[in-house]
Design a protein around this motif. Structure first.
Motif, PDB file in Angstrom:
ATOM      1  N   UNK A  58      30.618  11.836  53.099  1.00  0.00           N
ATOM      2  CA  UNK A  58      29.315  11.910  52.421  1.00  0.00           C
ATOM      3  C   UNK A  58      28.895  13.363  52.242  1.00  0.00           C
ATOM      4  N   UNK A  59      29.073  14.163  53.274  1.00  0.00           N
ATOM      5  CA  UNK A  59      28.712  15.592  53.170  1.00  0.00           C
ATOM      6  C   UNK A  59      29.510  16.289  52.075  1.00  0.00           C
ATOM      7  N   UNK A  60      30.816  16.010  52.047  1.00  0.00           N
ATOM      8  CA  UNK A  60      31.662  16.629  51.007  1.00  0.00           C
ATOM      9  C   UNK A  60      31.201  16.230  49.615  1.00  0.00           C
ATOM     10  N   UNK A  61      30.931  14.934  49.428  1.00  0.00           N
ATOM     11  CA  UNK A  61      30.530  14.460  48.099  1.00  0.00           C
ATOM     12  C   UNK A  61      29.179  15.029  47.690  1.00  0.00           C
ATOM     13  N   UNK A  62      28.227  15.060  48.601  1.00  0.00           N
ATOM     14  CA  UNK A  62      26.897  15.562  48.259  1.00  0.00           C
ATOM     15  C   UNK A  62      26.951  17.044  47.901  1.00  0.00           C
ATOM     16  N   UNK A  63      27.794  17.817  48.575  1.00  0.00           N
ATOM     17  CA  UNK A  63      27.891  19.232  48.207  1.00  0.00           C
ATOM     18  C   UNK A  63      28.457  19.400  46.800  1.00  0.00           C
ATOM     19  N   UNK A  64      29.243  18.444  46.322  1.00  0.00           N
ATOM     20  CA  UNK A  64      29.801  18.524  44.976  1.00  0.00           C
ATOM     21  C   UNK A  64      28.823  18.051  43.904  1.00  0.00           C
ATOM     22  N   UNK A  65      28.015  17.033  44.213  1.00  0.00           N
ATOM     23  CA  UNK A  65      27.178  16.416  43.180  1.00  0.00           C
ATOM     24  C   UNK A  65      25.698  16.779  43.295  1.00  0.00           C
ATOM     25  N   UNK A  66      25.355  17.696  44.187  1.00  0.00           N
ATOM     26  CA  UNK A  66      23.950  18.076  44.372  1.00  0.00           C
ATOM     27  C   UNK A  66      23.410  18.733  43.100  1.00  0.00           C
ATOM     28  N   UNK A  67      22.151  18.489  42.761  1.00  0.00           N
ATOM     29  CA  UNK A  67      21.577  19.086  41.548  1.00  0.00           C
ATOM     30  C   UNK A  67      21.620  20.614  41.527  1.00  0.00           C
ATOM     31  N   UNK A  68      21.572  21.247  42.671  1.00  0.00           N
ATOM     32  CA  UNK A  68      21.659  22.708  42.713  1.00  0.00           C
ATOM     33  C   UNK A  68      23.043  23.209  42.322  1.00  0.00           C
ATOM     34  N   UNK A  69      24.026  22.331  42.322  1.00  0.00           N
ATOM     35  CA  UNK A  69      25.395  22.717  41.963  1.00  0.00           C
ATOM     36  C   UNK A  69      25.838  22.079  40.649  1.00  0.00           C
ATOM     37  N   UNK A  70      24.888  21.655  39.851  1.00  0.00           N
ATOM     38  CA  UNK A  70      25.217  21.092  38.545  1.00  0.00           C
ATOM     39  C   UNK A  70      25.333  19.583  38.518  1.00  0.00           C
ATOM     40  N   UNK A  71      25.095  18.937  39.629  1.00  0.00           N
ATOM     41  CA  UNK A  71      25.147  17.474  39.687  1.00  0.00           C
ATOM     42  C   UNK A  71      23.800  16.884  39.300  1.00  0.00           C
ATOM     43  N   UNK A  72      23.570  15.666  39.709  1.00  0.00           N
ATOM     44  CA  UNK A  72      22.302  15.013  39.393  1.00  0.00           C
ATOM     45  C   UNK A  72      21.752  14.306  40.620  1.00  0.00           C
ATOM     46  N   UNK A  73      20.459  14.074  40.589  1.00  0.00           N
ATOM     47  CA  UNK A  73      19.811  13.371  41.696  1.00  0.00           C
ATOM     48  C   UNK A  73      20.327  11.943  41.796  1.00  0.00           C
ATOM     49  N   UNK A  75      23.380  10.867  41.289  1.00  0.00           N
ATOM     50  CA  UNK A  75      24.645  10.864  42.021  1.00  0.00           C
ATOM     51  C   UNK A  75      24.424  11.045  43.522  1.00  0.00           C
ATOM     52  N   UNK A  76      23.432  11.857  43.881  1.00  0.00           N
ATOM     53  CA  UNK A  76      23.115  12.031  45.297  1.00  0.00           C
ATOM     54  C   UNK A  76      22.591  10.719  45.874  1.00  0.00           C
ATOM     55  N   UNK A  77      21.747  10.020  45.107  1.00  0.00           N
ATOM     56  CA  UNK A  77      21.229   8.733  45.564  1.00  0.00           C
ATOM     57  C   UNK A  77      22.355   7.714  45.746  1.00  0.00           C
ATOM     58  N   UNK A  78      23.319   7.714  44.836  1.00  0.00           N
ATOM     59  CA  UNK A  78      24.468   6.811  44.970  1.00  0.00           C
ATOM     60  C   UNK A  78      25.273   7.137  46.224  1.00  0.00           C
ATOM     61  N   UNK A  79      25.479   8.406  46.481  1.00  0.00           N
ATOM     62  CA  UNK A  79      26.223   8.821  47.673  1.00  0.00           C
ATOM     63  C   UNK A  79      25.474   8.423  48.943  1.00  0.00           C
ATOM     64  N   UNK A  80      24.154   8.592  48.924  1.00  0.00           N
ATOM     65  CA  UNK A  80      23.358   8.207  50.097  1.00  0.00           C
ATOM     66  C   UNK A  80      23.405   6.704  50.326  1.00  0.00           C
TER      67      UNK A  80
END
Length: 98
Positions: A58-73, A75-80
Motif C-alpha cells: 500500500x505504501x509503495x502504491x500510494x507513493x506512486x499515485x499520490x496527487x503530489x506526484x501526478x496521481x489522483x485522489x 487512485x489513493x482512495x482505491x488503494x486505501x
C-alpha cells in the motif's frame, strides 16, 4: 404461487443444512471474494500475503499515485480501500486459526 414459495423455502433450508449457510450468505461471500481478488491485484499481492506485506505494498502504491506526484485522489482512495479490505480479511484469517 404457494407451491413456488414452499419450494423456495425448502431449497433455502436444504442449502442451510448442506452448506451450513443460507443461500444469500453464499452469494455475498462469492461477491466479496471478487473484491478481495481485485484488491490483491491492485496492490500486486499474492493470496497468502501477510499483514506487513499488505501495508508495504500500500505504501509503495500510494507513493506512486499520490496527487503530489501526478496521481489522483481517486487512485489513493482505491488503494486505501484495497488495503482496508485486505487487512480486514487477514485479521479474519488469523482469528479463525485454532
Amino acid at each position: 404461487m404457494t407451491k413456488l414459495i414452499l419450494l423456495a423455502a425448502v431449497a433455502a433450508l436444504g442449502c442451510k443444512m448442506v452448506f451450513g449457510r443460507w443461500p444469500w450468505e453464499l452469494f455475498a461471500q462469492s461477491a466479496r471474494s471478487g473484491e478481495i481478488r481485485r484488491a490483491q491485484t491492485l496492490l500486486g499481492l499474492s493470496r497468502s500475503a501477510t499483514r506487513d506485506q499488505v501495508i508495504e505494498a500500500h505504501r509503495r502504491l500510494v507513493t506512486q499515485v499520490h496527487p503530489d506526484r501526478g496521481g489522483s485522489a481517486e487512485l489513493v482512495h482505491e488503494a486505501n480501500a484495497a488495503r482496508d479490505l485486505l487487512l480486514d480479511q487477514s485479521g479474519r484469517r488469523l482469528s479463525e486459526k485454532p
